[in-house]
Design a protein around this motif. Structure first.
Motif, PDB file in Angstrom:
ATOM      1  N   ARG A 137       0.834  -1.211   0.000  1.00 51.27           N
ATOM      2  CA  ARG A 137       0.000   0.000   0.000  1.00 51.27           C
ATOM      3  C   ARG A 137       0.868   1.260   0.000  1.00 51.27           C
ATOM      4  NH1 ARG A 137      -2.427   3.274   4.175  1.00 51.27           N
ATOM      5  NH2 ARG A 137      -4.434   4.152   3.481  1.00 51.27           N
ATOM      6  N   ILE A 138       1.893   1.264   0.848  1.00 51.08           N
ATOM      7  CA  ILE A 138       2.802   2.418   0.924  1.00 51.08           C
ATOM      8  C   ILE A 138       3.491   2.649  -0.417  1.00 51.08           C
ATOM      9  CG2 ILE A 138       4.973   3.231   1.940  1.00 51.08           C
ATOM     10  CD1 ILE A 138       4.030   1.861   4.572  1.00 51.08           C
ATOM     11  N   ASP A 139       3.943   1.566  -1.047  1.00 49.68           N
ATOM     12  CA  ASP A 139       4.622   1.687  -2.342  1.00 49.68           C
ATOM     13  C   ASP A 139       3.682   2.236  -3.414  1.00 49.68           C
ATOM     14  OD1 ASP A 139       6.999   0.807  -1.316  1.00 49.68           O
ATOM     15  OD2 ASP A 139       6.735  -1.278  -1.929  1.00 49.68           O
ATOM     16  N   ALA A 140       2.422   1.824  -3.341  1.00 53.92           N
ATOM     17  CA  ALA A 140       1.437   2.323  -4.310  1.00 53.92           C
ATOM     18  C   ALA A 140       1.190   3.816  -4.108  1.00 53.92           C
ATOM     19  CB  ALA A 140       0.130   1.546  -4.177  1.00 53.92           C
ATOM     20  N   ILE A 141       1.107   4.228  -2.850  1.00 55.37           N
ATOM     21  CA  ILE A 141       0.881   5.646  -2.542  1.00 55.37           C
ATOM     22  C   ILE A 141       2.080   6.485  -2.982  1.00 55.37           C
ATOM     23  CG2 ILE A 141       0.633   7.298  -0.638  1.00 55.37           C
ATOM     24  CD1 ILE A 141      -1.038   5.130   0.808  1.00 55.37           C
ATOM     25  N   LYS A 142       3.278   5.931  -2.827  1.00 59.63           N
ATOM     26  CA  LYS A 142       4.499   6.653  -3.217  1.00 59.63           C
ATOM     27  C   LYS A 142       4.497   7.035  -4.693  1.00 59.63           C
ATOM     28  CE  LYS A 142       7.854   4.897   0.161  1.00 59.63           C
ATOM     29  NZ  LYS A 142       9.018   3.987   0.330  1.00 59.63           N
ATOM     30  N   VAL A 143       3.921   6.189  -5.525  1.00 59.29           N
ATOM     31  CA  VAL A 143       3.938   6.477  -6.971  1.00 59.29           C
ATOM     32  C   VAL A 143       2.665   7.182  -7.435  1.00 59.29           C
ATOM     33  CG1 VAL A 143       5.550   4.644  -7.548  1.00 59.29           C
ATOM     34  CG2 VAL A 143       3.104   4.139  -7.520  1.00 59.29           C
ATOM     35  N   GLY A 144       1.849   7.625  -6.464  1.00 62.19           N
ATOM     36  CA  GLY A 144       0.718   8.478  -6.838  1.00 62.19           C
ATOM     37  C   GLY A 144      -0.667   7.912  -6.624  1.00 62.19           C
ATOM     38  N   ALA A 145      -0.780   6.733  -6.035  1.00 63.31           N
ATOM     39  CA  ALA A 145      -2.112   6.167  -5.792  1.00 63.31           C
ATOM     40  C   ALA A 145      -2.849   7.011  -4.757  1.00 63.31           C
ATOM     41  CB  ALA A 145      -1.990   4.730  -5.303  1.00 63.31           C
ATOM     42  N   ASN A 146      -4.123   7.275  -5.003  1.00 60.18           N
ATOM     43  CA  ASN A 146      -4.948   8.026  -4.053  1.00 60.18           C
ATOM     44  C   ASN A 146      -6.405   7.619  -4.206  1.00 60.18           C
ATOM     45  OD1 ASN A 146      -6.166   9.707  -6.211  1.00 60.18           O
ATOM     46  ND2 ASN A 146      -4.102  10.579  -6.337  1.00 60.18           N
ATOM     47  N   LYS A 147      -7.251   8.217  -3.386  1.00 62.00           N
ATOM     48  CA  LYS A 147      -8.661   7.816  -3.361  1.00 62.00           C
ATOM     49  C   LYS A 147      -9.407   8.173  -4.638  1.00 62.00           C
ATOM     50  CE  LYS A 147      -8.933   7.908   1.658  1.00 62.00           C
ATOM     51  NZ  LYS A 147      -9.505   8.547   2.860  1.00 62.00           N
ATOM     52  N   GLU A 148      -8.773   9.020  -5.467  1.00 63.67           N
ATOM     53  CA  GLU A 148      -9.387   9.364  -6.751  1.00 63.67           C
ATOM     54  C   GLU A 148      -9.196   8.234  -7.765  1.00 63.67           C
ATOM     55  OE1 GLU A 148     -11.163  12.142  -6.951  1.00 63.67           O
ATOM     56  OE2 GLU A 148     -10.613  12.463  -4.853  1.00 63.67           O
ATOM     57  N   THR A 149      -8.234   7.359  -7.481  1.00 61.94           N
ATOM     58  CA  THR A 149      -7.981   6.217  -8.363  1.00 61.94           C
ATOM     59  C   THR A 149      -8.990   5.123  -8.037  1.00 61.94           C
ATOM     60  OG1 THR A 149      -5.625   6.761  -8.189  1.00 61.94           O
ATOM     61  CG2 THR A 149      -6.188   4.662  -9.219  1.00 61.94           C
TER      62      THR A 149
END
Length: 456
Positions: A104-116
């Motif tokens: 999850r942290i790695d996904a957030i680092k590359v720009g993942a957010n609740k809009e995705t």
């Protein structure tokens, strides 16, 4: 009937709990005094995302907090305690799903957010898992592993988008324009570069050093393909003669820029060769000029160094002339040693075997000190020497004491700076005259000031 009512109530309670997990409450409407113990624990609650990793306990703490806000008679300690309990729950839940957390942290680092969209779905699945772990103390390993893969998939998609979005956009445009029919070879080549980056990301998504340059190549090839396809479409929309004349105009403009004679009476191939040869000759001439320029710069640098050295030596000679006006030959002999100045204190006569400075010595050294001051910032080494009479060890110690005595005097009177001066004794090891005569020995008993002027 009573049983049915109970079942309905339980059903609604279950739905309410599920709903609270899916839509966790937040702290937006909670007022907290800055700097309080409660404020500190709430900051931790926010940072640790308690609403996600311990939703039920967090909800209880928040409700208790809201009750306290309505009626200050309630115990604030209980509120803080509940929030701390929430943090303990969060810690326990997180420890049970390390693979999910990392993904999850790695996904957030590359720009993942609740809009995705996919990330939003994954977050809902995360709430299901954390809710079960929190309330039942059990982890569905299959679900957590699947969720970790979801986050990894989101991360991979975003990395691909980062490196290949523009290339994909150009290739999509090529396809819309009929690129596979118009320029199949070019399209195949561009796709090859794209696929190489795609495969590299799949294999080693964190290798930015390799992916970065490759992705730039892929973008270049995709843009090249698009450019070629647009040119082909333009050619198809005009006559062959118009196409030839258009390219002839390009060559003509280049020739004019290079000031080459009109060569339109030659084929495009011949024009290209002639222009290319001319450009190469310009580059060759430019390289020769650069070589000559470098050589001239080197010579100029050497010349400047020589001039600088001569200038320094000339300045030192002028300084010597000025000093000789202030110190007589019986007081000091002045020498130049490269860029250093030597002041031999002939007027400083020590009593045999002694290193003490008497009143006459001090008056003389004060006069010398004023001369030193005028030299500006300088490094001064004070050297003591003796004749060859007596014991070598004694002579060494005596010469050192005399040099130290002179240095200490100069420093005490602020003629010298401690950090820019030093003293050394050489005993009878550096005679300047014969030790066989009284005159020679007298000359060998001396103190020299070796001066390097720092600001010439």
């Amino acid at each position: 009937m009573k049983r049915i009512c109970i079942l309905i109530i339980l059903l609604f309670a279950f739905i309410a709990c599920s709903s609270s997990n899916k839509n966790p409450v937040d702290l937006k409407n909670v007022n907290v005094e800055p700097g309080s113990d409660l404020n500190l624990v709430l900051e931790k609650v926010k940072t640790e995302e308690a609403e996600i990793f311990a939703p039920a306990t967090y909800k209880m703490a928040l409700e208790k907090h809201q009750e306290y806000m309505k009626d200050n008679k309630n115990d604030l300690t209980a509120v803080v305690g509940l929030y701390k309990e929430t943090l303990k729950k969060v810690e326990g839940v997180k420890q049970s799903i390390p693979n999910v957390l990392e993904a999850r942290i790695d996904a957030i680092k590359v720009g993942a957010n609740k809009e995705t969209v996919k990330f939003k779905d994954a977050e809902e699945d995360l709430l299901d898992i954390t809710g079960d772990v929190e309330s039942k103390g059990k982890l569905n390993k299959s679900k957590s592993d699947k969720l970790a893969l979801q986050y990894r998939s989101i991360e991979l998609t975003l990395i691909k988008e980062k490196y290949l979005k523009e290339s994909q956009k150009a290739l999509d445009e090529c396809h819309k324009l009929g690129g596979m029919e118009l320029a199949p070879v070019t399209m195949k080549e561009a796709k090859k570069y794209y696929d190489e980056v795609f495969t590299l990301i799949e294999r080693d998504r964190y290798n930015d050093k390799a992916i970065g340059p490759k992705s730039k190549e892929a973008l270049f090839m995709a843009q090249r393909a698009l450019s070629i396809i647009l040119d082909i479409k333009k050619m198809n929309s005009e006559s062959k003669e118009a196409t030839v004349l258009r390219y002839e105009k390009l060559f003509e403009n280049i020739s004019k820029t290079l000031e080459i004679a009109d060569i339109r009476n030659k084929s495009f191939f011949e024009q290209h060769e002639e222009i290319n040869e001319y450009i190469n000759s310009l580059f060759k001439a430019g390289r020769n000029i650069n070589v000559e320029k470098t050589q001239m710069n080197d010579q100029l640098t050497s010349l400047k160094e020589v001039v600088g050295e001569l200038s320094k030596k000339e300045k030192i000679r002028n300084i010597i002339t000025d000093i000789q006006k202030e110190l007589t030959l019986s007081e000091a002999e002045i020498y130049q040693q490269e860029e250093r100045l030597i002041i031999r204190l002939t007027g400083l006569k020590f009593v045999s075997g002694q290193a003490d400075l008497n009143e006459n010595h001090q008056l003389f050294l004060s006069k010398v000190g004023e001369v030193i001051k005028k030299l500006g910032k300088s490094v001064v080494i004070i050297e003591g020497h003796t004749d060859a009479l007596g014991n070598e060890t004694v002579n060494q110690e005596l010469s050192t004491k005399r040099a130290n005595a002179v240095r200490d005097f100069f420093i005490s009177k602020t003629y010298l700076m401690d950090e820019l001066s030093s003293s050394a004794g050489f005993g009878d090891t550096r005679p300047i005259a014969s030790n066989k005569t009284a005159l020679g020995r007298s000359q060998n008993r001396r103190v020299d000031l070796v001066i390097t002027i720092l600001e010439l």
